[in-house]
Design an enzyme around this catalytic site. Structure first.
Site, PDB file in Angstrom:
ATOM      1  N   SER A   1       8.370   1.284  -9.598  1.00 41.84           N
ATOM      2  CA  SER A   1       7.561   1.557  -8.620  1.00 41.84           C
ATOM      3  C   SER A   1       8.148   2.953  -7.736  1.00 41.84           C
ATOM      4  CB  SER A   1       7.788   0.397  -7.533  1.00 41.84           C
ATOM      5  OG  SER A   1       7.069   0.714  -6.292  1.00 41.84           O
TER       6      SER A   1
ATOM      7  N   THR B   1       2.978  -6.448  -5.005  1.00 42.84           N
ATOM      8  CA  THR B   1       2.166  -5.981  -6.144  1.00 42.84           C
ATOM      9  C   THR B   1       2.439  -7.173  -7.366  1.00 42.84           C
ATOM     10  OG1 THR B   1       1.946  -4.331  -7.790  1.00 42.84           O
ATOM     11  CG2 THR B   1       4.259  -4.785  -7.256  1.00 42.84           C
TER      12      THR B   1
ATOM     13  N   LYS C   1      -0.228 -10.942  -5.741  1.00 45.06           N
ATOM     14  CA  LYS C   1      -1.152 -10.430  -4.553  1.00 45.06           C
ATOM     15  C   LYS C   1      -2.185 -11.395  -4.356  1.00 45.06           C
ATOM     16  CE  LYS C   1      -1.532  -5.486  -5.857  1.00 45.06           C
ATOM     17  NZ  LYS C   1      -2.456  -4.266  -6.096  1.00 45.06           N
TER      18      LYS C   1
ATOM     19  N   GLY D   1     -10.251  -5.797 -16.457  1.00 43.14           N
ATOM     20  CA  GLY D   1      -9.498  -6.919 -15.929  1.00 43.14           C
ATOM     21  C   GLY D   1     -10.394  -7.383 -14.696  1.00 43.14           C
TER      22      GLY D   1
ATOM     23  N   GLY E   1      -5.875  -9.495  -9.521  1.00 43.74           N
ATOM     24  CA  GLY E   1      -5.851  -8.871  -8.086  1.00 43.74           C
ATOM     25  C   GLY E   1      -6.108  -7.613  -7.927  1.00 43.74           C
TER      26      GLY E   1
ATOM     27  N   GLY F   1      -2.939   6.272 -11.733  1.00 35.93           N
ATOM     28  CA  GLY F   1      -3.124   5.494 -10.404  1.00 35.93           C
ATOM     29  C   GLY F   1      -1.941   6.228  -9.481  1.00 35.93           C
TER      30      GLY F   1
END
Length: 274
Positions: free
Chosen positions: A20, A67, A71, A132, A135, A243
């Site tokens: 992260s 995350t 979620k 997918g 969440g 992303g």
């Protein structure tokens, strides 16, 4: 939980979480706008997540990002939930008010759409294939449908894709497709919203789904291209994105919820590049 005891602390909870970049982004925002506060990442246990995040807030935590894979689990914790989080059925941001009152929000969708618009990757009436139905997918469906895109969603467990297509049908054009029936269907964007990139595997999609005209976007990010990105490039894709832009934009919206200041996202892009 050592770092979580710091006063006025903010954190991101996930498992895994080592990849992260949220701490770099939010600590940049805090410093930029004169807040003497700290943001850390916490690898929460899948069995004891609820107790760990409650402990974080009880020890002075003011806000948190959530995350994978939590979620959809944090609804139980929140005293109030924003409309966009309720629609998504997924929470990625929590703000603590006085007397341990917790507000749950979802900034994934608005952050994702902001990045697509910033990079000029999307137009109204685009056909969007989402891989997918967890969440991550939930968080982006409503903004894309509001933007008048046509959504096609697939998932390894097809019943989950069917469930989401039924749940979000009232917001626009959304359809579910079994993975084994995927084929070129004039998609403008293919989005990997699975957790496969977190675990260094590629989602099960046929190579004939890849085209140099189509945009491929992995909601995950890392120092290197993901398996999904490499798979797309290997099979002829020319427009492939990760992303990181979504992360920065959703972080900006989280920061706005916490501090009522919308930060300059371009500055943090430049900071991360350095």
């Amino acid at each position: 939980m050592k770092n979580a005891s710091k006063k006025n602390c903010y954190a991101v909870f996930g498992n895994p979480i080592s990849h992260s970049k949220s701490p770099e982004i939010h600590n940049f925002f805090f410093k930029k706008y004169g807040f003497h506060e700290n943001y850390v990442k916490i690898c929460a246990s899948k069995e004891n997540f609820i107790n760990e995040i409650l402990s974080f807030f009880q020890k002075g935590g003011k806000g948190a990002n959530i995350t994978l894979p939590f979620k959809e689990k944090v609804f139980l914790l929140c005293n109030s939930i924003t409309k966009r989080a309720r629609i998504a059925g997924s929470i990625n941001t929590i703000k603590k008010y006085d007397k341990n009152f917790l507000l749950g929000d979802n900034t994934d969708g608005v952050g994702f759409l902001s990045d697509l618009l910033f990079q000029n990757l999307i137009k109204k009436n685009f056909n969007v294939l989402i891989l997918g139905a967890g969440g991550a997918a939930r968080g982006i469906l409503h903004p894309l449908l509001e933007f008048e895109c046509n959504i096609y969603i697939t998932n390894r467990t097809f019943s989950k894709a069917q469930y989401l297509s039924k749940k979000f049908k009232k917001f626009g054009n959304i359809f579910s497709i079994p993975i084994n029936q995927l084929k070129k269907n004039n998609y403008h964007i293919v989005i990997n919203a699975t957790s496969t990139s977190v675990f260094n595997v590629c989602p099960l999609i046929p190579s004939n789904l890849i085209s140099k005209e189509v945009i491929y976007y992995d909601m995950f990010y890392g120092k290197k291209d993901t398996f999904f990105m490499n798979f797309c490039k290997k099979n002829g894709a020319k427009k492939v994105f990760n992303g990181i832009g979504m992360l920065i934009n959703q972080a900006a919206h989280s920061f706005f919820l916490w501090k009522k200041i919308f930060p300059n996202t371009k500055e943090v892009f430049n900071f991360l590049e350095k």
